[in-house]
Design a protein around this motif. Structure first.
Motif, PDB file in Angstrom:
ATOM      1  N   ASP A 152       1.322  -1.391   0.188  1.00 32.80           N
ATOM      2  CA  ASP A 152       0.583  -0.445   0.275  1.00 32.80           C
ATOM      3  C   ASP A 152       0.655   0.981   0.171  1.00 32.80           C
ATOM      4  N   HIS A 153       0.364   2.288  -0.731  1.00 35.22           N
ATOM      5  CA  HIS A 153       0.743   3.311  -0.826  1.00 35.22           C
ATOM      6  C   HIS A 153      -0.101   4.414  -0.454  1.00 35.22           C
ATOM      7  N   TYR A 154       0.923   5.909   0.192  1.00 34.32           N
ATOM      8  CA  TYR A 154      -0.390   7.260  -0.306  1.00 34.32           C
ATOM      9  C   TYR A 154       1.041   7.991   0.022  1.00 34.32           C
ATOM     10  N   ALA A 155      -0.081   9.222  -0.223  1.00 30.65           N
ATOM     11  CA  ALA A 155       1.034   9.825  -0.529  1.00 30.65           C
ATOM     12  C   ALA A 155       0.675  11.913   0.548  1.00 30.65           C
ATOM     13  N   LEU A 156       2.107  12.717   0.563  1.00 33.82           N
ATOM     14  CA  LEU A 156       1.688  13.137   1.726  1.00 33.82           C
ATOM     15  C   LEU A 156       2.324  15.002   1.065  1.00 33.82           C
ATOM     16  N   VAL A 157       2.472  15.821   1.825  1.00 37.35           N
ATOM     17  CA  VAL A 157       2.905  17.277   1.379  1.00 37.35           C
ATOM     18  C   VAL A 157       3.743  17.636   1.780  1.00 37.35           C
ATOM     19  N   VAL A 158       5.379  18.342   1.842  1.00 34.15           N
ATOM     20  CA  VAL A 158       6.311  18.128   2.762  1.00 34.15           C
ATOM     21  C   VAL A 158       6.102  19.331   2.980  1.00 34.15           C
ATOM     22  N   SER A 159       6.560  20.062   4.647  1.00 32.34           N
ATOM     23  CA  SER A 159       6.407  21.226   4.928  1.00 32.34           C
ATOM     24  C   SER A 159       7.728  21.523   5.243  1.00 32.34           C
ATOM     25  N   GLY A 160       8.128  22.045   4.808  1.00 31.23           N
ATOM     26  CA  GLY A 160       9.868  22.491   5.516  1.00 31.23           C
ATOM     27  C   GLY A 160      11.661  22.646   4.473  1.00 31.23           C
ATOM     28  N   ASP A 161      11.892  22.583   5.122  1.00 31.86           N
ATOM     29  CA  ASP A 161      13.094  22.813   4.181  1.00 31.86           C
ATOM     30  C   ASP A 161      14.328  21.642   4.942  1.00 31.86           C
ATOM     31  N   SER A 162      13.831  21.163   5.927  1.00 36.49           N
ATOM     32  CA  SER A 162      15.107  20.516   6.168  1.00 36.49           C
ATOM     33  C   SER A 162      15.871  18.910   5.488  1.00 36.49           C
ATOM     34  N   MET A 163      15.210  19.234   4.312  1.00 35.03           N
ATOM     35  CA  MET A 163      15.847  17.549   3.578  1.00 35.03           C
ATOM     36  C   MET A 163      16.141  18.077   2.004  1.00 35.03           C
ATOM     37  N   ILE A 164      16.498  19.240   1.538  1.00 39.27           N
ATOM     38  CA  ILE A 164      16.489  19.739   0.923  1.00 39.27           C
ATOM     39  C   ILE A 164      17.604  19.094  -0.097  1.00 39.27           C
ATOM     40  N   ASN A 193      20.389  18.823   5.977  1.00 40.19           N
ATOM     41  CA  ASN A 193      20.139  20.923   5.786  1.00 40.19           C
ATOM     42  C   ASN A 193      20.807  21.008   7.032  1.00 40.19           C
ATOM     43  N   PRO A 194      22.320  20.899   7.239  1.00 43.29           N
ATOM     44  CA  PRO A 194      23.106  21.472   8.575  1.00 43.29           C
ATOM     45  C   PRO A 194      22.308  22.296   9.286  1.00 43.29           C
ATOM     46  N   ASN A 195      21.532  23.248   8.569  1.00 37.65           N
ATOM     47  CA  ASN A 195      20.926  24.209   9.334  1.00 37.65           C
ATOM     48  C   ASN A 195      19.532  23.750  10.773  1.00 37.65           C
ATOM     49  N   TYR A 196      19.828  22.183  10.279  1.00 35.40           N
ATOM     50  CA  TYR A 196      18.491  21.670  11.633  1.00 35.40           C
ATOM     51  C   TYR A 196      19.514  20.454  12.128  1.00 35.40           C
ATOM     52  N   GLU A 197      19.140  20.235  13.289  1.00 32.44           N
ATOM     53  CA  GLU A 197      20.328  18.587  14.256  1.00 32.44           C
ATOM     54  C   GLU A 197      18.957  17.668  14.580  1.00 32.44           C
ATOM     55  N   THR A 198      20.185  16.814  14.523  1.00 30.03           N
ATOM     56  CA  THR A 198      19.735  15.502  14.507  1.00 30.03           C
ATOM     57  C   THR A 198      19.269  14.759  16.072  1.00 30.03           C
ATOM     58  N   ARG A 199      17.552  14.662  14.851  1.00 31.71           N
ATOM     59  CA  ARG A 199      16.858  14.154  16.582  1.00 31.71           C
ATOM     60  C   ARG A 199      16.638  12.596  17.078  1.00 31.71           C
ATOM     61  N   ILE A 200      18.013  12.771  18.152  1.00 29.87           N
ATOM     62  CA  ILE A 200      17.811  10.994  19.221  1.00 29.87           C
ATOM     63  C   ILE A 200      16.115  10.727  19.919  1.00 29.87           C
ATOM     64  N   VAL A 201      16.653   9.262  19.646  1.00 27.27           N
ATOM     65  CA  VAL A 201      14.797   9.310  20.625  1.00 27.27           C
ATOM     66  C   VAL A 201      14.665   7.884  20.686  1.00 27.27           C
ATOM     67  N   PRO A 202      14.855   7.238  21.879  1.00 25.13           N
ATOM     68  CA  PRO A 202      14.863   5.756  22.096  1.00 25.13           C
ATOM     69  C   PRO A 202      14.124   5.266  21.402  1.00 25.13           C
ATOM     70  N   ALA A 203      14.224   3.852  21.213  1.00 23.34           N
ATOM     71  CA  ALA A 203      13.205   3.390  19.784  1.00 23.34           C
ATOM     72  C   ALA A 203      12.107   3.165  20.175  1.00 23.34           C
ATOM     73  N   ASP A 204      11.477   2.698  21.378  1.00 20.03           N
ATOM     74  CA  ASP A 204      10.534   2.306  21.439  1.00 20.03           C
ATOM     75  C   ASP A 204       9.722   3.139  21.596  1.00 20.03           C
ATOM     76  N   ARG A 205       9.601   4.709  21.613  1.00 20.16           N
ATOM     77  CA  ARG A 205       8.806   5.820  20.773  1.00 20.16           C
ATOM     78  C   ARG A 205       9.684   6.375  19.923  1.00 20.16           C
ATOM     79  N   VAL A 206       9.030   5.476  18.992  1.00 21.18           N
ATOM     80  CA  VAL A 206       8.881   6.041  17.343  1.00 21.18           C
ATOM     81  C   VAL A 206       8.850   4.509  16.530  1.00 21.18           C
ATOM     82  N   GLN A 207       7.335   4.797  15.652  1.00 24.05           N
ATOM     83  CA  GLN A 207       6.722   3.758  15.253  1.00 24.05           C
ATOM     84  C   GLN A 207       6.892   4.329  13.602  1.00 24.05           C
ATOM     85  N   ILE A 208       7.641   3.610  12.660  1.00 25.84           N
ATOM     86  CA  ILE A 208       8.218   3.855  11.796  1.00 25.84           C
ATOM     87  C   ILE A 208       6.556   3.864  10.691  1.00 25.84           C
ATOM     88  N   GLN A 209       5.820   4.818   9.665  1.00 25.54           N
ATOM     89  CA  GLN A 209       5.096   4.326   8.664  1.00 25.54           C
ATOM     90  C   GLN A 209       5.192   4.237   7.581  1.00 25.54           C
TER      91      GLN A 209
END
Length: 233
Positions: A144-156, A207-223
């Motif tokens: 299954d697939h779906y689409a999302l509109v990107v908001s922001g520039d952290s992945m330029i 994007n070097p203007n943004y910081e990497t966010r490190i989160v415990p694995a049990d708080r993240v769900q891949i969608q």
């Protein structure tokens, strides 16, 4: 003839383009070649460009194109990556129109557009099942697939711009290095590159203007995982 490092870098860029559709970052190239600084990568890229193996598109972020590859005899051969580059699709007025005109009988699939996803600070993805986009069926894999509109520039630097429409394959697992839709604490959704670090997950911007966010694995769900990109002009 190429030097060993030039040949190694060219192979890495070509493989990355085939797997992801966009060129690697300077940090990824530096790590792949085990170099201490990005200046060495700049010199290697310049040398490959001068020899006609690479082409840089200076008006776009992370836009390297492999023009040709050396064969085992050291002679240059055309690159299939260069012949079939990753090209975004223009979507005017919500209707998918490929940049290169498709065949009239080319099959298309309608995907639900679930709203905006942050390529910056995490925001909630808004599901709107009444809005759809049409994409070429052959760009979708099984599942299954779906689409999302990107908001922001952290992945330029991954070639993903504000306002782009990303095509996501629904999945709850992903490999390190893939760009994913990540749900944090059951309420925040973001589009980032995933890195697994022991019992934690790093959500990396491009994007070097943004910081990497490190989160415990049990708080993240891949969608889901990024499989395609459309661009609206």
């Amino acid at each position: 003839m190429l030097t060993r490092k030039q040949h190694q870098l060219l192979l890495f860029i070509d493989d990355h383009l085939r797997r992801t559709g966009f060129s690697p970052s300077f940090d990824e190239m530096k790590d792949a070649l085990d170099l201490r600084s990005k200046s060495g990568i700049h010199r290697l890229i310049s040398a490959l460009e001068e020899r006609g193996f690479l082409r840089r598109h200076h008006h776009r972020a992370r836009a390297l194109e492999v023009v040709r590859m050396p064969n085992q005899t050291g002679l240059a051969t055309p690159s299939t990556t260069a012949a079939d580059p990753f090209v975004p699709t223009i979507i005017p007025g919500g209707r998918a129109v490929p940049v290169a005109a498709p065949r009239a009988d080319a099959p298309a699939t309608s995907l639900p557009l679930f709203g905006k996803i942050a390529a910056g600070l995490p925001i909630e993805a808004l599901r709107d099942a009444n809005t759809h986009v049409h994409v070429p069926t052959d760009m979708l894999s099984a599942g299954d697939h779906y689409a999302l509109v990107v908001s922001g520039d952290s992945m330029i630097e991954a070639g993903i711009l504000d306002g782009d429409i990303v095509i996501i394959r629904q999945d709850d697992v992903a490999e390190t290095g893939q760009i994913v839709v990540a749900l944090i604490d059951g309420q925040e959704v973001t589009l980032k590159r995933l890195r697994r670090r022991g019992s934690t997950i790093a959500l990396e911007p491009a994007n070097p203007n943004y910081e990497t966010r490190i989160v415990p694995a049990d708080r993240v769900q891949i969608q889901g995982r990024l499989v395609g990109l459309f661009r609206q002009y």
